[in-house]
Design a protein around this motif. Structure first.
Motif, mmCIF file in Angstrom:
data_model
loop_
_atom_site.group_PDB
_atom_site.id
_atom_site.type_symbol
_atom_site.label_atom_id
_atom_site.label_comp_id
_atom_site.label_asym_id
_atom_site.label_seq_id
_atom_site.Cartn_x
_atom_site.Cartn_y
_atom_site.Cartn_z
ATOM 1 N N GLU A 239 6.110 -3.971 0.036
ATOM 2 C CA GLU A 239 5.776 -3.423 1.489
ATOM 3 C C GLU A 239 7.241 -3.210 2.003
ATOM 4 O O GLU A 239 8.240 -3.990 1.600
ATOM 5 C CB GLU A 239 5.075 -4.496 2.075
ATOM 6 C CG GLU A 239 3.596 -4.616 1.769
ATOM 7 C CD GLU A 239 3.082 -5.740 2.530
ATOM 8 O OE1 GLU A 239 1.685 -5.844 2.698
ATOM 9 O OE2 GLU A 239 3.661 -6.831 2.856
ATOM 10 N N VAL B 35 4.442 -2.986 6.395
ATOM 11 C CA VAL B 35 3.674 -1.436 6.050
ATOM 12 C C VAL B 35 3.579 -1.298 4.739
ATOM 13 O O VAL B 35 4.412 -1.645 3.746
ATOM 14 C CB VAL B 35 4.689 -0.573 6.841
ATOM 15 C CG1 VAL B 35 4.214 0.877 6.410
ATOM 16 C CG2 VAL B 35 5.019 -0.911 8.100
ATOM 17 N N SER B 36 2.377 -0.995 4.213
ATOM 18 C CA SER B 36 1.899 -0.976 3.017
ATOM 19 C C SER B 36 2.477 0.447 2.397
ATOM 20 O O SER B 36 2.727 1.383 3.154
ATOM 21 C CB SER B 36 0.378 -0.797 2.763
ATOM 22 O OG SER B 36 -0.085 -1.877 3.323
ATOM 23 N N LEU B 37 2.780 0.205 1.022
ATOM 24 C CA LEU B 37 3.290 1.873 0.449
ATOM 25 C C LEU B 37 2.331 1.911 -0.762
ATOM 26 O O LEU B 37 1.859 1.042 -1.588
ATOM 27 C CB LEU B 37 4.740 1.492 -0.187
ATOM 28 C CG LEU B 37 5.625 0.996 1.041
ATOM 29 C CD1 LEU B 37 7.286 1.006 0.378
ATOM 30 C CD2 LEU B 37 6.155 2.290 1.880
ATOM 31 N N GLU C 254 5.403 5.971 -3.258
ATOM 32 C CA GLU C 254 6.204 5.599 -2.184
ATOM 33 C C GLU C 254 7.046 4.367 -2.458
ATOM 34 O O GLU C 254 8.395 4.347 -2.376
ATOM 35 C CB GLU C 254 5.591 5.311 -1.039
ATOM 36 C CG GLU C 254 5.106 6.553 -0.430
ATOM 37 C CD GLU C 254 4.023 6.084 0.819
ATOM 38 O OE1 GLU C 254 3.681 7.154 1.638
ATOM 39 O OE2 GLU C 254 3.616 5.046 1.150
ATOM 40 N N LYS D 54 8.195 8.587 7.703
ATOM 41 C CA LYS D 54 7.023 8.241 8.687
ATOM 42 C C LYS D 54 6.605 7.000 8.970
ATOM 43 O O LYS D 54 6.708 6.320 10.006
ATOM 44 C CB LYS D 54 5.784 9.087 8.433
ATOM 45 C CG LYS D 54 4.563 9.116 9.402
ATOM 46 C CD LYS D 54 3.694 9.870 9.101
ATOM 47 C CE LYS D 54 2.562 9.894 9.988
ATOM 48 N NZ LYS D 54 1.448 10.668 9.909
ATOM 49 N N LYS D 55 6.716 6.103 7.949
ATOM 50 C CA LYS D 55 6.322 4.659 7.677
ATOM 51 C C LYS D 55 7.609 3.935 8.269
ATOM 52 O O LYS D 55 7.258 2.733 8.540
ATOM 53 C CB LYS D 55 5.781 4.416 6.155
ATOM 54 C CG LYS D 55 4.607 4.622 5.894
ATOM 55 C CD LYS D 55 4.042 4.405 4.458
ATOM 56 C CE LYS D 55 2.797 4.900 4.118
ATOM 57 N NZ LYS D 55 1.970 4.430 2.928
#
Length: 154
Positions: A66, A74-76, A80, A125-126
């Motif tokens: 993350e 934030v998960s990936l 990603e 974006k994340k």
């Protein structure tokens, strides 16, 4: 090994189950220690920060896969994570799109596709307000910098 597992884990060692070996009917597990993008100095700084109770400054939690942004996780996706991890491990180095395709995708995709750009766009974006940590190197690829814009020629 079991007795030492908590300490080894705390130090950052990771077991490699596929590399275990047997000698005289005794199983010997293998482990590796990845010092990360900042090499030994960064690894030691993280250990000292943990010991002193200081919050870590790591953006990428490798074990949880993350991002850690402003104390939020934030998960990936697996892809990603692989791209972010690769850029993170090669901090401050320009990494070409072809290199990412070869080392992350393993030649699975056509080098003419924009798949790398799409994944980087999703990562930015994340990253939100820290999206500028992944810099575009025009005509080549991308560069990750913990301190965005560290040089005048970005």
């Amino acid at each position: 090994m079991q007795a030492y597992a908590p300490a080894l884990s705390e130090l950052g060692f990771q077991l490699i189950p596929s590399a275990a070996t047997t000698l005289d009917n005794e199983l010997y597990p293998m482990a590796m220690l990845d010092f990360g993008p900042s090499s030994v100095d960064g690894w030691l700084a993280v250990l000292v920060a943990k010991e002193l109770g200081s919050p870590g400054s790591d953006l990428l939690d490798v074990e949880a896969r993350e991002l850690v942004i402003e104390e939020k996780r934030v998960s990936l996706t697996p892809l990603e994570f692989s791209v972010m991890s690769y850029l993170y491990e090669h901090e401050d180095c320009a990494v070409g799109r072809e290199t990412l395709l070869r080392d992350v995708w393993g030649h699975k995709y056509d080098a003419g596709s924009n798949v790398v750009d799409v994944v980087v766009r999703g990562l930015r974006k994340k990253l939100g307000s820290q999206a500028n940590l992944i810099e575009t190197v025009p005509g080549f690829g991308y560069r990750f910098r913990q301190v965005a814009g560290a040089t005048a020629a970005s």
